[in-house]
Scaffold this motif. Structure first.
Motif, PDB file in Angstrom:
ATOM      1  N   GLU A   1       0.822  -0.736  -0.319  1.00 13.12           N
ATOM      2  CA  GLU A   1       0.046   0.217  -0.180  1.00 13.12           C
ATOM      3  C   GLU A   1       0.927   1.253  -0.418  1.00 13.12           C
ATOM      4  O   GLU A   1       2.070   1.677   0.764  1.00 13.12           O
ATOM      5  CB  GLU A   1      -0.831   0.039   1.319  1.00 13.12           C
ATOM      6  CG  GLU A   1      -2.408   1.197   1.480  1.00 13.12           C
ATOM      7  CD  GLU A   1      -2.942   1.006   2.792  1.00 13.12           C
ATOM      8  OE1 GLU A   1      -3.259   2.219   2.058  1.00 13.12           O
ATOM      9  OE2 GLU A   1      -3.062   0.190   3.452  1.00 13.12           O
TER      10      GLU A   1
ATOM     11  N   SER B   1      -0.095  -8.527   3.678  1.00 13.34           N
ATOM     12  CA  SER B   1      -0.771  -8.501   4.326  1.00 13.34           C
ATOM     13  C   SER B   1      -0.381  -9.336   5.504  1.00 13.34           C
ATOM     14  O   SER B   1      -0.032  -9.290   7.206  1.00 13.34           O
ATOM     15  CB  SER B   1      -1.847  -8.162   4.135  1.00 13.34           C
ATOM     16  OG  SER B   1      -3.119  -8.312   4.981  1.00 13.34           O
TER      17      SER B   1
ATOM     18  N   ASP C   1      -2.525  -3.411   0.225  1.00 18.04           N
ATOM     19  CA  ASP C   1      -2.011  -4.788   0.296  1.00 18.04           C
ATOM     20  C   ASP C   1      -2.077  -5.912  -0.161  1.00 18.04           C
ATOM     21  O   ASP C   1      -3.989  -6.107  -0.603  1.00 18.04           O
ATOM     22  CB  ASP C   1      -1.148  -4.376   1.722  1.00 18.04           C
ATOM     23  CG  ASP C   1      -0.562  -3.766   2.495  1.00 18.04           C
ATOM     24  OD1 ASP C   1       0.551  -2.928   1.429  1.00 18.04           O
ATOM     25  OD2 ASP C   1      -0.745  -3.824   3.968  1.00 18.04           O
TER      26      ASP C   1
ATOM     27  N   ASP D   1      -6.509 -15.685   2.870  1.00 17.37           N
ATOM     28  CA  ASP D   1      -7.365 -14.819   2.726  1.00 17.37           C
ATOM     29  C   ASP D   1      -8.387 -14.663   1.276  1.00 17.37           C
ATOM     30  O   ASP D   1      -7.857 -15.242   0.563  1.00 17.37           O
ATOM     31  CB  ASP D   1      -6.394 -13.283   1.822  1.00 17.37           C
ATOM     32  CG  ASP D   1      -6.353 -11.838   1.886  1.00 17.37           C
ATOM     33  OD1 ASP D   1      -7.344 -12.070   0.669  1.00 17.37           O
ATOM     34  OD2 ASP D   1      -6.370 -11.139   1.799  1.00 17.37           O
TER      35      ASP D   1
ATOM     36  N   LYS E   1       2.753  -8.521   7.237  1.00 11.81           N
ATOM     37  CA  LYS E   1       2.601  -7.250   8.229  1.00 11.81           C
ATOM     38  C   LYS E   1       2.119  -7.650   9.226  1.00 11.81           C
ATOM     39  O   LYS E   1       1.799  -6.926  10.754  1.00 11.81           O
ATOM     40  CB  LYS E   1       1.593  -6.149   7.422  1.00 11.81           C
ATOM     41  CG  LYS E   1       2.639  -5.408   6.852  1.00 11.81           C
ATOM     42  CD  LYS E   1       1.906  -4.118   6.041  1.00 11.81           C
ATOM     43  CE  LYS E   1       2.361  -3.318   5.336  1.00 11.81           C
ATOM     44  NZ  LYS E   1       1.691  -2.129   4.698  1.00 11.81           N
ATOM     45  N   LYS E   2       0.850  -8.765   9.740  1.00 11.84           N
ATOM     46  CA  LYS E   2       0.079  -9.369  10.755  1.00 11.84           C
ATOM     47  C   LYS E   2       0.935  -9.944  11.694  1.00 11.84           C
ATOM     48  O   LYS E   2       1.178 -10.105  12.462  1.00 11.84           O
ATOM     49  CB  LYS E   2      -0.791 -10.257  10.154  1.00 11.84           C
ATOM     50  CG  LYS E   2      -2.223  -9.830   9.282  1.00 11.84           C
ATOM     51  CD  LYS E   2      -2.943 -10.384   8.628  1.00 11.84           C
ATOM     52  CE  LYS E   2      -4.572  -9.651   8.824  1.00 11.84           C
ATOM     53  NZ  LYS E   2      -5.229 -10.193   7.237  1.00 11.84           N
TER      54      LYS E   2
END
Length: 484
Positions: free
Chosen positions: A101, A125, A120, A256, A128-129
């Protein structure tokens, strides 16, 4: 030859080793137990990036300022006792062909330099999580469709072992950065060998997961990819050690909903009974091979036998037909849906290489395309049947030594030798959708050589177990690079 310093001081409870040389697993544990802060770790990797990247051009978007902010936030979260992920505060890199992003997903194309991602991708994602800190974006060729990493937007990426030979493609920036000690895990992707070929060229480890294992989607995309391209492409990790590849896969593989092909398969399958049979691939008679490379393949077979595997030489089911099917399907889809748009925005080098790859393929008509998809099921069935008797297949990653920089610009003959001869074993796995790991075995004429380990669907765990057994005996190859 590039020289790399190992003088930076760092704290580690196992040995006095520079922080940038730590594994992702060690780094995450040290941060979690507060033996080191994320700020210290990310700062060390940023310093390393600024020191080493100038010589190789692997990281083409420097996100160090945002990374340092993220590292400080990670330390604050840990101090507050917040729940943390398995990569909390750990530095990683992302290939420039998936969305981060606020950053441009250029895919190495000048016309896409301002293609700013509105969100993202699933891999971004998931990283990052898990708490990972993104320190930079790595290079790829235009449209990620060459086996060497060079483009008019960001330039040429060099191999840290020897700038005269290719770092591979299309995840060449990812492979070169990891070998050079930039980040602990690099994201890459693979539609015809783009994780495994750079791992081979740079002396690092990776896995191309089973189709559907790791979710994929780019919010910046204006159209869906062709169907077989979706089925052949995989997202995955590149790392210096097999245990970090496993950790990266676990993080990237989280669900996802934006990927309709994602499969909720367990990351660890049932334990196999008895001794595990490994099929050592017979080399087709028409392949031009380098005896030194093949000798390292046989050394890997010996390492597996020493580790308790039963290794037998076996002919794989219609390898040539499987490779041709891969080439025909991917090139037919490209010609029908993408070629005109690609050629309008790409360089002469890209078009020259694309012409050579198209010459290796047959453009399928409607009936031929449907029949080819049907034939894919037959091929997968034949390989799955073999994998019932031999749960792992040991193959070359390449059958010859790593070629020179931009070897795919040497004309149709050079591209044919690279794709159909050298890389036949790895590209074939994409059309089959099977998991395939690559692990270094040793050096040939001073350059890394790795082998490929193929498993049945969703048995990445078995592939990585065997890769770890080879690594235990061969050692962590990049340490030899750093000692130069």
């Amino acid at each position: 030859m590039l020289k790399f310093s190992t003088s930076q001081a760092g704290r580690r409870n196992v040995a006095k080793t520079p922080i940038w040389q730590w594994s992702a697993t060690e780094t995450a544990a040290a941060i979690k137990t507060r033996k080191v802060t994320s700020e210290e770790v990310v700062s060390a990797h940023v310093d390393r990036m600024h020191e080493a990247n100038a010589a190789i051009n692997a990281v083409v978007v420097d996100l160090s300022k945002d990374a340092m902010k993220a590292a400080k936030a990670a330390d604050r979260a840990l101090a507050k006792g917040n729940d943390i992920g398995p990569l909390h505060g750990v530095p990683v890199t992302i290939k420039i062909n998936i969305d981060v992003e606020g950053q441009a997903n250029s895919n190495g194309v000048v016309a896409f330099k301002d293609n700013i991602a509105p969100g993202d991708s699933p891999v971004t994602s998931n990283l990052k999580k898990a708490g990972a800190v993104i320190i930079g974006l790595t290079n790829t060729p235009e449209f990620s469709l060459r086996v060497c990493t060079d483009n008019p937007l960001h330039g040429l990426t060099l191999n840290p072992w020897d700038p005269a030979v290719t770092c591979g493609g299309s995840s060449g920036g990812a492979g070169a950065s990891i070998a050079a000690g930039i980040g602990t895990i690099a994201h890459g992707n693979d539609i015809g060998g783009s994780l495994r070929w750079p791992a081979q060229c740079n002396g690092v480890a990776t896995i191309k997961p089973t189709q559907g294992r790791v979710p994929a989607f780019n919010p910046s995309a204006t159209a869906e990819r062709p169907l077989m391209a979706q089925f052949m492409s995989s997202q995955g990790p590149i790392a210096r050690e097999v245990r970090d590849v496993r950790l990266g896969l676990e993080v990237m593989a989280q669900r996802d909903p934006r990927d309709p092909w994602w499969v909720p398969a367990p990351l660890k399958g049932p334990k196999l009974k008895g001794t595990i049979n490994v099929a050592l691939a017979k080399i087709p008679d028409d392949m031009n091979t380098d005896p030194g490379v093949i000798s390292l393949l046989r050394k890997a077979a010996d390492y597996l036998a020493d580790a308790g595997y039963r290794v037998s030489e076996v002919e794989l089911p219609d390898l040539n037909g499987v490779w041709q099917l891969w080439c025909d399907l991917i090139m037919t889809e490209l010609q029908v849906l993408q070629e005109e748009q690609m050629r309008a925005v790409t360089s002469a080098d890209f078009n020259q290489t694309l012409d050579a790859v198209l010459a290796l393929s047959t453009r399928l008509d409607q009936a031929g395309y449907i029949k080819a998809i049907s034939d894919r099921s037959r091929h997968i069935r034949n390989w799955m049947t073999l994998l019932e008797d031999y749960p792992l297949l040991l193959t070359p990653t390449t059958v010859r030594a790593t070629p020179e920089v931009n070897a795919d610009l040497g004309g149709h003959k050079s591209v044919k030798e690279l794709l159909r001869n050298d890389l036949r074993f790895i590209s074939s796995m994409n059309v089959l959708g099977l998991p395939a790991a690559v692990v270094p075995v040793g050096l040939h004429k001073g350059l890394p050589v790795g082998v490929q380990i193929v498993g049945s669907r969703y048995r990445e765990d078995l592939c990585l177990d065997a890769a770890a057994a080879i690594e235990k005996r061969a050692g962590i190859l990049v340490r030899k690079l750093w000692e130069r």
